[in-house]
Design a protein around this motif. Structure first.
Motif, short mmCIF file in Angstrom:
data_model
loop_
_atom_site.label_atom_id
_atom_site.label_comp_id
_atom_site.label_asym_id
_atom_site.label_seq_id
_atom_site.Cartn_x
_atom_site.Cartn_y
_atom_site.Cartn_z
N LEU A 1 4.89 -33.20 21.14
CA LEU A 1 4.15 -34.39 21.56
C LEU A 1 5.08 -35.58 21.68
O LEU A 1 5.10 -36.27 22.71
CB LEU A 1 3.04 -34.69 20.55
N ARG A 2 5.89 -35.81 20.65
CA ARG A 2 6.81 -36.95 20.69
C ARG A 2 7.88 -36.74 21.76
O ARG A 2 8.29 -37.71 22.43
CB ARG A 2 7.47 -37.13 19.31
N LEU A 3 8.32 -35.51 21.95
CA LEU A 3 9.30 -35.22 22.99
C LEU A 3 8.72 -35.56 24.36
O LEU A 3 9.37 -36.21 25.19
CB LEU A 3 9.71 -33.75 22.94
N GLY A 4 7.47 -35.14 24.59
CA GLY A 4 6.82 -35.44 25.86
C GLY A 4 6.65 -36.93 26.06
O GLY A 4 6.87 -37.46 27.17
N MET A 5 6.29 -37.65 24.99
CA MET A 5 6.14 -39.10 25.08
C MET A 5 7.47 -39.76 25.44
O MET A 5 7.53 -40.65 26.30
CB MET A 5 5.63 -39.64 23.73
N ASP B 11 0.33 -42.78 17.85
CA ASP B 11 0.65 -42.22 19.16
C ASP B 11 -0.39 -42.61 20.21
O ASP B 11 -0.07 -42.74 21.39
CB ASP B 11 0.76 -40.70 19.07
N THR B 12 -1.64 -42.77 19.78
CA THR B 12 -2.68 -43.23 20.70
C THR B 12 -2.41 -44.66 21.15
O THR B 12 -2.50 -44.99 22.33
CB THR B 12 -4.07 -43.16 20.02
N PRO C 253 -4.83 -29.85 17.16
CA PRO C 253 -5.50 -31.16 17.20
C PRO C 253 -4.82 -32.18 18.10
O PRO C 253 -5.47 -33.09 18.61
CB PRO C 253 -5.46 -31.61 15.73
N SER C 254 -3.51 -32.04 18.30
CA SER C 254 -2.78 -33.02 19.12
C SER C 254 -2.91 -32.76 20.61
O SER C 254 -2.47 -33.58 21.43
CB SER C 254 -1.29 -33.02 18.74
N GLN C 255 -3.50 -31.64 20.98
CA GLN C 255 -3.57 -31.27 22.40
C GLN C 255 -4.38 -32.28 23.21
O GLN C 255 -4.02 -32.60 24.35
CB GLN C 255 -4.16 -29.88 22.55
N SER C 256 -5.47 -32.78 22.64
CA SER C 256 -6.31 -33.72 23.37
C SER C 256 -5.54 -35.00 23.70
O SER C 256 -5.62 -35.51 24.82
CB SER C 256 -7.56 -34.06 22.55
N LEU C 257 -4.77 -35.50 22.74
CA LEU C 257 -3.97 -36.70 23.00
C LEU C 257 -2.87 -36.39 24.01
O LEU C 257 -2.55 -37.22 24.87
CB LEU C 257 -3.38 -37.23 21.70
N ALA C 258 -2.29 -35.20 23.91
CA ALA C 258 -1.25 -34.82 24.87
C ALA C 258 -1.80 -34.85 26.29
O ALA C 258 -1.10 -35.23 27.24
CB ALA C 258 -0.72 -33.43 24.54
N ALA D 134 -3.72 -53.66 15.74
CA ALA D 134 -3.97 -52.24 15.49
C ALA D 134 -2.70 -51.41 15.70
O ALA D 134 -2.38 -50.52 14.91
CB ALA D 134 -5.09 -51.73 16.39
N LEU D 135 -1.97 -51.71 16.77
CA LEU D 135 -0.74 -50.96 17.05
C LEU D 135 0.33 -51.25 16.00
O LEU D 135 0.93 -50.32 15.43
CB LEU D 135 -0.22 -51.30 18.44
N ALA D 136 0.57 -52.53 15.73
CA ALA D 136 1.60 -52.88 14.76
C ALA D 136 1.28 -52.32 13.38
O ALA D 136 2.16 -51.80 12.68
CB ALA D 136 1.76 -54.40 14.69
N ASN D 137 0.02 -52.39 13.00
CA ASN D 137 -0.40 -51.88 11.69
C ASN D 137 -0.22 -50.37 11.61
O ASN D 137 0.24 -49.83 10.59
CB ASN D 137 -1.86 -52.25 11.43
N ALA D 138 -0.58 -49.66 12.70
CA ALA D 138 -0.42 -48.21 12.72
C ALA D 138 1.05 -47.83 12.63
O ALA D 138 1.42 -46.86 11.94
CB ALA D 138 -1.03 -47.64 14.00
N LEU D 139 1.91 -48.58 13.29
CA LEU D 139 3.34 -48.28 13.26
C LEU D 139 3.93 -48.54 11.88
O LEU D 139 4.73 -47.73 11.37
CB LEU D 139 4.06 -49.12 14.32
N VAL D 140 3.55 -49.65 11.27
CA VAL D 140 4.04 -49.94 9.92
C VAL D 140 3.57 -48.86 8.95
O VAL D 140 4.34 -48.36 8.13
CB VAL D 140 3.56 -51.33 9.46
N SER D 141 2.30 -48.47 9.08
CA SER D 141 1.75 -47.44 8.19
C SER D 141 2.46 -46.11 8.38
O SER D 141 2.59 -45.32 7.43
CB SER D 141 0.25 -47.27 8.45
N ASP D 142 2.92 -45.84 9.61
CA ASP D 142 3.60 -44.58 9.90
C ASP D 142 5.10 -44.67 9.65
O ASP D 142 5.83 -43.70 9.90
CB ASP D 142 3.33 -44.18 11.36
N GLY D 143 5.57 -45.83 9.20
CA GLY D 143 6.99 -45.99 8.90
C GLY D 143 7.86 -46.29 10.10
O GLY D 143 9.09 -46.28 10.00
N ALA D 144 7.25 -46.56 11.25
CA ALA D 144 8.02 -46.84 12.47
C ALA D 144 8.31 -48.33 12.55
O ALA D 144 7.79 -49.06 13.41
CB ALA D 144 7.25 -46.36 13.70
#
Length: 421
Positions: free
Chosen positions: A380-384, A262-263, A405-410, A281-291
């Protein structure tokens, strides 16, 4: 006085310059009061802040002689004239005006020790205004720091802050000294106070000051670095500030998994991806998260980005995983099934696939359905999704509902949203 620090954020280095106020104040001096009691018989004079002084008749002659010696730079006679004036001084204004001339003589002689005595005499006189004393002690601190007398400079800055705790330049100068003395945490705190003081006065903080403070806090792995990065981006939104600010957040918060994905999604939204390391970094994070749907889209984008070679083995491995992404029909079917089941995990996974395909409004429907069962991640995802879809009020409501914990990223997503037209 200039100094530079460097912080490493991810794979890149960020140059951190001295606070802008520390650079500028080197050529500034508080203006000395210039009442010409020698040319008139009046006993009135004016301070640097506009207050009229009343010089006693008993001290007037000696003060005039001192002032004349100082104005003509008669260095041979200034010490005697100063002593004579001090001996007959009766009132606070007498002592204050004598100290003004003492300071003026010390400045002309470039004598930091004599200047210290003069400024302290101004303070002891009881006739000085707090604003004037703050400016004098700030200038004294700068001169002592330049002369390498760090402890004495710190005492002067402390005095200046005591007389005016909301002077951004003084606070920044004091911070630069504390950094030199190795007192990093106090330096960061002083910079944050400087930012707050600037905000209260309606003045804009120099960008270098944000970089300086962020660098100090980052090197200490202090959570304050995240707050400073957010302030920096808010004041100077650019691809550079977004890229470095989000890297600071990523490293300090030790983001991984969904948080990292999400970052990096935000970095992409802010056009802050640059070079192979960011896209990987982005592609790897997405693959790791199943996206996988989104990972496939990011890799296609990377192939067109300057300086990115997706033919490298590291990218090929990600591409092989992303190739398993479901087709559009399968994504739609999964979305319908998730809505029918009401399962939070299924709803978020299906929403992620739609988000990755750029169908943000449709993704928002699934995230919203998941809110009752997984409020923080779903909000968080809804806001994004709503932010990317252009629904600013809806995005703000969802992101402001995020806690934990997600508030800072939000809050970073809210900051990006605030920069949108």
């Amino acid at each position: 006085m200039k100094f530079f620090a460097t912080i490493l954020v991810g794979a890149s280095a960020l140059a951190i310059a001295a606070p802008g106020s520390a650079q500028r104040l080197g050529s500034e001096r508080p203006k000395d009061a210039k009442p010409d009691v020698g040319r008139t018989t009046t006993t009135s004079a004016t301070t640097t802040t506009g207050r009229k002084l009343n010089i006693s008749k008993e001290a007037q002659k000696a003060i005039v002689e001192l002032q004349n010696a100082v104005n003509t730079n008669d260095t041979a006679n200034i010490p005697a004239k100063l002593a004579a004036a001090q001996a007959v001084a009766k009132t606070a204004d007498d002592k204050y005006f004598i100290a003004i001339n003492q300071v003026k003589a010390a400045v002309a002689a470039n004598d930091a020790i004599a200047l210290k005595a003069g400024v302290e005499a101004m303070e002891a006189s009881g006739g000085a205004d707090p604003a004037d004393l703050s400016a004098r002690f700030t200038d004294l601190g700068k001169r002592l720091q330049t002369a390498g007398q760090m402890d004495a400079a710190a005492q002067a800055y402390q005095k200046a802050v005591g007389f005016d705790s909301a002077n951004p330049s003084t606070l920044a100068l004091f911070a630069s000294l504390r950094e030199k003395q190795g007192q990093k945490a106090e330096a960061v705190s002083l910079m944050q106070k400087s930012f707050a003081a600037s905000k209260a006065k309606g003045t804009k903080v120099a960008e270098n000051n944000f970089k300086f403070a962020a660098g100090l806090a980052y090197n200490m792995r202090s959570p304050a670095a995240i707050d400073i990065a957010r302030e920096w981006i808010a004041a100077y939104p650019s691809t550079t500030s977004w890229r470095d600010g989000l890297r600071i957040y990523r490293d300090i918060s030790a983001a991984k998994g969904a948080q990292l994905a999400d970052t990096m999604r935000l970095a992409r939204a802010a056009n802050a991806l640059s070079g192979e390391s960011d896209y990987f970094a982005l592609a790897n994070a997405l693959v790791s998260d199943g996206a996988l749907v989104e990972a496939k889209a990011v890799l296609a984008e990377a192939a067109k980005a300057p300086g990115v070679d997706v033919s490298k083995q590291s990218f090929k491995g990600l591409a092989a995983q992303a190739a398993k992404a479901p087709a559009a029909a399968a994504v739609d079917a999964s979305a319908k099934a998730a809505l029918a089941s009401g399962d939070a995990t299924a709803l978020i996974d299906a929403g992620d696939s739609l988000f990755g395909a750029g169908s943000y409004a449709q993704a928002a429907k699934l995230y919203r359905a998941a809110v009752p069962k997984d409020a923080n991640l779903a909000n968080l995802r809804l806001g994004m999704a709503l932010a990317r879809a252009g629904d600013k009020p809806g995005a703000e409501a969802a992101l402001n509902a995020v806690t934990g914990p997600s508030q800072s990223l939000a809050r970073f997503w809210l900051l990006w949203l605030a920069t949108r037209n």
